[in-house]
Design an enzyme around this catalytic site. Sequence first.
Site, PDB file in Angstrom:
ATOM      1  N   CYS A 157      -2.890   1.725   6.456  1.00 54.66           N
ATOM      2  CA  CYS A 157      -3.308   1.270   8.037  1.00 54.66           C
ATOM      3  C   CYS A 157      -4.052   2.475   9.106  1.00 54.66           C
ATOM      4  O   CYS A 157      -4.595   1.692   9.844  1.00 54.66           O
ATOM      5  CB  CYS A 157      -2.269   0.127   8.688  1.00 54.66           C
ATOM      6  SG  CYS A 157      -1.206   1.260   8.371  1.00 54.66           S
TER       7      CYS A 157
ATOM      8  N   GLU B  18       3.900  -3.927  12.956  1.00 52.60           N
ATOM      9  CA  GLU B  18       3.720  -2.898  12.589  1.00 52.60           C
ATOM     10  C   GLU B  18       2.745  -2.987  12.165  1.00 52.60           C
ATOM     11  O   GLU B  18       2.285  -3.765  10.793  1.00 52.60           O
ATOM     12  CB  GLU B  18       3.801  -1.433  10.725  1.00 52.60           C
ATOM     13  CG  GLU B  18       4.578  -0.553  11.949  1.00 52.60           C
ATOM     14  CD  GLU B  18       4.480  -0.291  13.361  1.00 52.60           C
ATOM     15  OE1 GLU B  18       3.431   0.592  13.619  1.00 52.60           O
ATOM     16  OE2 GLU B  18       5.594   0.114  13.852  1.00 52.60           O
TER      17      GLU B  18
ATOM     18  N   ASN C 201       0.619  -1.010   0.375  1.00 54.27           N
ATOM     19  CA  ASN C 201       0.404   0.181   0.312  1.00 54.27           C
ATOM     20  C   ASN C 201       1.274   1.388   0.003  1.00 54.27           C
ATOM     21  O   ASN C 201       0.360   2.659  -0.373  1.00 54.27           O
ATOM     22  CB  ASN C 201      -0.893   0.050   0.975  1.00 54.27           C
ATOM     23  CG  ASN C 201      -0.657  -0.326   2.555  1.00 54.27           C
ATOM     24  OD1 ASN C 201       0.905  -0.219   2.404  1.00 54.27           O
ATOM     25  ND2 ASN C 201      -1.218   0.555   3.483  1.00 54.27           N
TER      26      ASN C 201
ATOM     27  N   GLU D 136       8.293   2.506  13.771  1.00 58.31           N
ATOM     28  CA  GLU D 136       9.097   3.675  13.149  1.00 58.31           C
ATOM     29  C   GLU D 136       8.594   4.400  12.753  1.00 58.31           C
ATOM     30  O   GLU D 136       8.485   5.450  13.687  1.00 58.31           O
ATOM     31  CB  GLU D 136       7.930   2.618  11.638  1.00 58.31           C
ATOM     32  CG  GLU D 136       7.577   1.217  12.031  1.00 58.31           C
ATOM     33  CD  GLU D 136       7.640   0.298  10.648  1.00 58.31           C
ATOM     34  OE1 GLU D 136       9.049   0.220  10.301  1.00 58.31           O
ATOM     35  OE2 GLU D 136       6.725   0.626  10.216  1.00 58.31           O
TER      36      GLU D 136
HETATM   37  C1  UN1 Z   1       0.053   2.471   6.051  1.00 62.85           C
HETATM   38  O1  UN1 Z   1      -0.935   2.965   5.860  1.00 62.85           O
HETATM   39  O2  UN1 Z   1       0.876   1.659   6.690  1.00 62.85           O
HETATM   40  O3  UN1 Z   1      -0.334   8.110   8.120  1.00 62.85           O
HETATM   41  C2  UN1 Z   1       0.897   4.282   6.088  1.00 62.85           C
HETATM   42  C3  UN1 Z   1      -0.631   8.185   7.017  1.00 62.85           C
HETATM   43  C4  UN1 Z   1       0.717   7.612   6.163  1.00 62.85           C
HETATM   44  C5  UN1 Z   1       1.283   6.612   6.129  1.00 62.85           C
HETATM   45  C6  UN1 Z   1       0.645   4.781   5.804  1.00 62.85           C
HETATM   46  N1  UN1 Z   1       1.565   8.835   6.108  1.00 62.85           N
HETATM   47  O4  UN1 Z   1      -1.637   7.685   6.190  1.00 62.85           O
END
Ligand code: UN1
Length: 498
Positions: free
Chosen positions: A287, A253, A155, A467
């Site tokens: 996520c 994660e 993603n 992270e």
């Molecule tokens: C993810 O979906 O694993 O904060 C990372 C955010 C992005 C990173 C998402 N800068 O939505």
Amino acid sequence: MQTSPVTCLNYINGQWLPSNTRDTAESRNPADWRELVATFPRSTTSDVDAAVEAARQAYHSWRLVPAPARAELIFRVSELLLLKKEEFAYLMSREMGKPLTEARGDVQEGIDCAFYYAGEGRRLFGVTTPSELADKFAMTVRMPVGVCALITPWNFPLAIPCWKAMPALVCGNTIILKPAKDTPACATLLIQTFHEAGFPPGVVNLIHGSGGEIGRELVAHPGIDLVSFTGSSKTGAEVGEIAGRTYKRVCLEMGGKNAQVVMEDADLDLALEGALWGAFGTTGQRCTATSRLILHRDIKAAFTEKLLEKTAQLKLGAGIDSETDVGPLINSSQRERVRRYVGVARDEGAKILIGGDIARDEDLQYGYFFQPTIFDAVKPQMRVAREEIFGPVVSLLEVDSFEDAIAILNDTPYGLSSSIYTRDVNRAFQAMRDVEAGITYINGPTIGAEVHLPFGGVKQTGNGHREAGSAALDVFSEWKTVYVDFSGRLQRAQIDNR
Ligand code: UN1
């Protein structure tokens, strides 16, 4: 811009190689599966062994390269990525479907990350602190961990590999990247950039293949010291279990079930924009995506009406089309999964206000498109309010107090991102204190993390690591505590100074 299929190879010890068996698999455009984007090696155990061996060998000398010199190579990667930003963004849109503006953001996040950790080469601070004994010096220094397996999702095909690779390398580790099988071309372009920047052979390695085969091999491999994994909580638990058996360091994660709360005193237009971006940006495949909207009773009807109106206007299409608001899902199994959840929602008594089906438009027939979907009358105990769906689907939950809003926000197995829209400063601070999540936004959506701050979550989202930012250095280094006794005699701590 490149449109002919990319032939991806593994990158082991500075060499581009097919798999041992020469078997390949395909990466296709999720907006039009007739388009072949890339072929990539289906790696085998012996390919994994070769990559681990190369990374182990290279580790002996790489760990001794001064950190500022390691960082200069990372800086060079940042500069090259800047030059390749457009090329990367187009490839990413074609390979995983996100709109170009978002793809550019993904590339920028990787660039930001590379510049940030390049700067760390001249910091990597430890502490010096007084000893309790006279003529004795005490300090801490960061040591690399060793060979790191970086297992990354599709993603954020550039940002997430960069979040892991840059801190790992600046700390003096060698790496093996195992990207998701849906985005091999993006990973290949990134590793080509490391190659051009001049990293010594074996420091950076790339091995393609599926998580179930190649990912698993890496996690179990005795030559790997650290596994950094981003993906589902279910897979993460397996990674933790397998890696734990060989005492590896594991950074996980994982999933989220992020909520945005809208209180009755909120700026509703602002909250609406945030909700649309948080829920349907990246087709909900973050996520950090907003998958629950917790709405105060007094504003729910008005907010929902506007939300429906705006959702109906979202344009589905290929990422490279500048009109597109929402791209496709990544593949057919993800689309099936989203479709299944619509059935689950229905069976549980939720009401589908809009969407709820795959897109039926003729021009979208060769892509994995799903209509932006809103479930209403969702109760906190329903599966659609608790389980990560990873699609353009959001559930509406009604509350009649701030306390209930926070309780419901916290009532999930996950704890990644969270958001509250309110103009009441007291409630904002209470939310900052009481929300069980790694990230809390006040008057902003649940997505949009920046690279110099810690990223990660609590409960089933993570295993205690973060992270990004300086927190990632703690993942990729071991502390060594050093005492230097210059007294010339045996000094027994806790005894001779009492
Ligand atoms: C993810 O979906 O694993 O904060 C990372 C955010 C992005 C990173 C998402 N800068 O939505």
